[in-house]
Design an enzyme around this catalytic site. Structure first.
Site, PDB file in Angstrom:
ATOM      1  CG  ASP A 175      -1.920   1.095   1.169  1.00  0.00           C
ATOM      2  OD1 ASP A 175      -1.528   2.253   0.871  1.00  0.00           O
ATOM      3  OD2 ASP A 175      -3.111   0.820   1.372  1.00  0.00           O
ATOM      4  CG  HIS A 176       1.636   4.151  -3.258  1.00  0.00           C
ATOM      5  ND1 HIS A 176       0.375   3.853  -3.704  1.00  0.00           N
ATOM      6  CD2 HIS A 176       1.789   5.477  -3.469  1.00  0.00           C
ATOM      7  CE1 HIS A 176      -0.207   4.943  -4.157  1.00  0.00           C
ATOM      8  NE2 HIS A 176       0.636   5.954  -4.032  1.00  0.00           N
ATOM      9  CG  HIS A 238      -4.048   4.378  -1.033  1.00  0.00           C
ATOM     10  ND1 HIS A 238      -3.143   3.349  -0.987  1.00  0.00           N
ATOM     11  CD2 HIS A 238      -4.251   4.635  -2.352  1.00  0.00           C
ATOM     12  CE1 HIS A 238      -2.813   3.000  -2.227  1.00  0.00           C
ATOM     13  NE2 HIS A 238      -3.478   3.763  -3.073  1.00  0.00           N
TER      14      HIS A 238
HETATM   15  C1  BG6 Z   1      -3.265   4.756  -6.631  1.00  0.00           C
HETATM   16  C2  BG6 Z   1      -4.631   4.885  -7.238  1.00  0.00           C
HETATM   17  O1  BG6 Z   1      -3.205   3.656  -5.773  1.00  0.00           O
HETATM   18  O2  BG6 Z   1      -2.954   5.936  -5.920  1.00  0.00           O
HETATM   19  C3  BG6 Z   1      -4.707   6.104  -8.137  1.00  0.00           C
HETATM   20  O3  BG6 Z   1      -4.932   3.719  -7.980  1.00  0.00           O
HETATM   21  C4  BG6 Z   1      -4.256   7.341  -7.401  1.00  0.00           C
HETATM   22  O4  BG6 Z   1      -6.026   6.282  -8.655  1.00  0.00           O
HETATM   23  C5  BG6 Z   1      -2.919   7.090  -6.729  1.00  0.00           C
HETATM   24  O5  BG6 Z   1      -4.145   8.382  -8.341  1.00  0.00           O
HETATM   25  C6  BG6 Z   1      -2.539   8.259  -5.839  1.00  0.00           C
HETATM   26  O6  BG6 Z   1      -1.239   8.057  -5.363  1.00  0.00           O
HETATM   27  P1  BG6 Z   1      -0.244   9.269  -5.162  1.00  0.00           P
HETATM   28  O7  BG6 Z   1       0.946   8.679  -4.516  1.00  0.00           O
HETATM   29  O8  BG6 Z   1       0.008   9.849  -6.505  1.00  0.00           O
HETATM   30  O9  BG6 Z   1      -1.003  10.230  -4.288  1.00  0.00           O
END
Ligand code: BG6
Length: 488
Positions: A175-176, A238
């Site tokens: 989950d980044h 997230h």
């Molecule tokens: C991803 C989603 O996991 O996270 C995307 O699938 C979203 O829809 C993205 O845009 C947002 O990540 P970050 O790191 O760019 O805020």
């Protein structure tokens, strides 16, 4: 590290640039070698050239010619169909050879950067060819990308598929958001400071707002996104992860399981939103044509490769309650949307009013204290408090104490994937979602999805013009409780 789906977007935009940056910071293990596994015919040289171009485009730091030359020696390409036995047999031989040539000591990190439909097949082959088993003294781990299922039954099935090949301790569900520096700082803020924790409960906190706003639309990801929608794409993973970091009890220690034990308790304590509560507490919206930063943009249904009748939500706002002692009657308002006026993710902890005596007598009153954790951009933390405007009369205005990562530490934060890849290599699963976290999150999400898509009288899908802060109904969700969304 074997990347399945090595010619895809994720490898080019995130994984290889992350590895390059770890190398540039001097933290990449000397033996680390990448084998890109994909279907298209390609030589190692072609693969390296493509990744160089991608890294130059997406890297956080400028790419140095010398460093790239040595870095690219770590990259190899392996051409095979995902279902081809021979491809895995050759892979096993190749990895053994790499162990001899580059000193990788039998350690294996498999990265599944592929569509979920491919997971099962790849897992079976890794199992069939014994690649999931590490030699004595070595390790074999798997990193799985989201989406981790589309509902509870599919997540359970996927978890079983993975569990047949890898034990939970070797399974790393990405989950980044958890790799973002500011998300990691939530625990430090709460538990390394003495002043917040005594206030961190229903006695002092009125409510919490969690916002993830994006100005981008669905772009080229239409077909994936349309099957998912904002609730599955962002909230299930997230935003519930951020919520659990804000709401969790202090863990007994910092081990992966102690931290995740506390997080999963929060997710289990979420009050289910079912039946009529879905229409009352959840707002779903879809953008129509509008303008972002003065540029006109099309509506969701007109985006590339999208169903012109689509009822998928690109925005969702919901009121969540956590049924435990600490958070009794403290709502958490969560919203996420695409094509909003600007991009930003923040958590705002809104404290209760000071007692209505002295300065607070007037009904116009003075504002409340708000602690804002800015996850991105302009990462930092601010605390709003009241101060007297200099002069003869007592006039009060809110002021901010503000901490910015950039100015306090004088360097940019690493990308989430840099931290997460390093953690997976060292076997630290703290910042990865555990099986039960994912399953309980789906348990919470499923009734809402069912009310939207499987009921005879689904709650309405609201519209909002691109470039606005979402549907009117989301404002009403707050107004009803005498509150308002913060402007980012
Ligand atoms: C991803 C989603 O996991 O996270 C995307 O699938 C979203 O829809 C993205 O845009 C947002 O990540 P970050 O790191 O760019 O805020």
């Amino acid at each position: 590290m074997v990347i399945f789906g090595a010619t895809g977007d994720l490898t080019q935009r995130k994984l290889i640039p992350a590895l390059y940056n770890i190398a540039a910071d001097g933290d990449l293990p000397a033996a680390l070698t990448v084998v890109g596994f994909a279907r298209r015919e390609k030589t190692d040289e072609q693969f390296r050239a493509e990744l160089e171009a991608a890294t130059r485009q997406f890297s956080r730091q400028a790419v140095g010619d010398e460093l790239w030359k040595s870095f690219e020696q770590r990259l190899y390409y392996h051409c095979s169909e995902f279902a081809d036995d021979d491809g895995y047999k050759r892979l096993a031989e190749r990895l053994d050879q790499i162990d001899k040539d580059r000193g990788t000591r039998g350690n294996r990190l498999f990265y599944l950067a592929v569509a979920p439909a491919e997971f099962e097949g790849i897992m079976q082959k890794l199992y069939a060819f014994g690649l999931n088993h590490a030699a004595r003294g070595s390790w074999a781990r798997v990193i799985v990308e989201k989406p981790f299922g589309i509902d509870l039954p599919s997540a359970l099935e996927l978890n079983q598929v993975v569990a047949r090949a890898f034990p939970e301790r070797d399974t790393f569900r990405i989950d980044h958001f958890l790799g973002k520096e500011t998300a990691q700082n939530i625990m430090v803020l709460r538990f390394a400071n003495a002043i917040f924790e005594p206030l961190w409960n229903h006695h002092y906190i009125d409510h919490v707002q969690i916002t993830a706003s994006e100005s981008l639309g669905v772009g080229s990801r239409g077909p994936y996104y349309d099957k998912s929608g904002a609730l599955r794409d962002m909230v299930q993973n997230h935003l519930l992860q951020l919520l659990s970091l804000v709401a969790m009890e202090p863990p007994t220690d910092l081990s992966a399981d102690s931290v995740r034990d506390e997080k999963v308790k929060v997710i289990r304590a979420l009050r289910p939103i079912t039946g009529d509560a879905v229409a009352r507490d959840v707002v779903r919206g879809q953008y129509t044509a509008g303008a972002i930063n003065g540029e006109t943009v099309v509506g969701y249904r007109q985006e590339e490769r999208l169903d012109p009748q689509s009822t998928t939500e690109s925005y969702v706002a919901l009121k969540v309650n956590i049924d435990n002692w600490r958070w009794a009657d403290v709502p958490f308002y969560v919203r996420v949307g695409k094509r909003l006026p600007k991009s930003g993710t923040e958590i705002a902890v809104q404290f209760k009013n000071a007692p209505s005596v002295l300065f607070n007598k007037e009904s116009t009153g003075v504002g409340t204290n708000v602690l804002v954790i800015r996850i991105q951009p302009d990462e930092g933390i601010s605390l709003r408090m009241q101060a007297k405007i200099p002069g003869g009369t007592v006039r009060i205005e809110p002021v901010k104490m503000d901490f910015h990562y950039g100015t306090s530490f004088g360097k940019a934060s690493p990308e989430a994937y840099e931290r997460l890849l390093l953690d997976a290599m060292s076997g630290d699963a703290t910042l990865f979602a555990r099986r039960d976290e994912v399953e309980h999150a789906w348990k919470f999400i499923d009734p809402i999805e069912n009310a939207w898509h499987k009921s005879d009288s689904p709650p309405k899908l609201c519209e909002y013009p691109a470039g606005s802060w979402g549907p009117q109904e989301a404002e009403q969700l707050m107004e009803r409780d005498g509150r308002a969304w913060r402007r980012l």
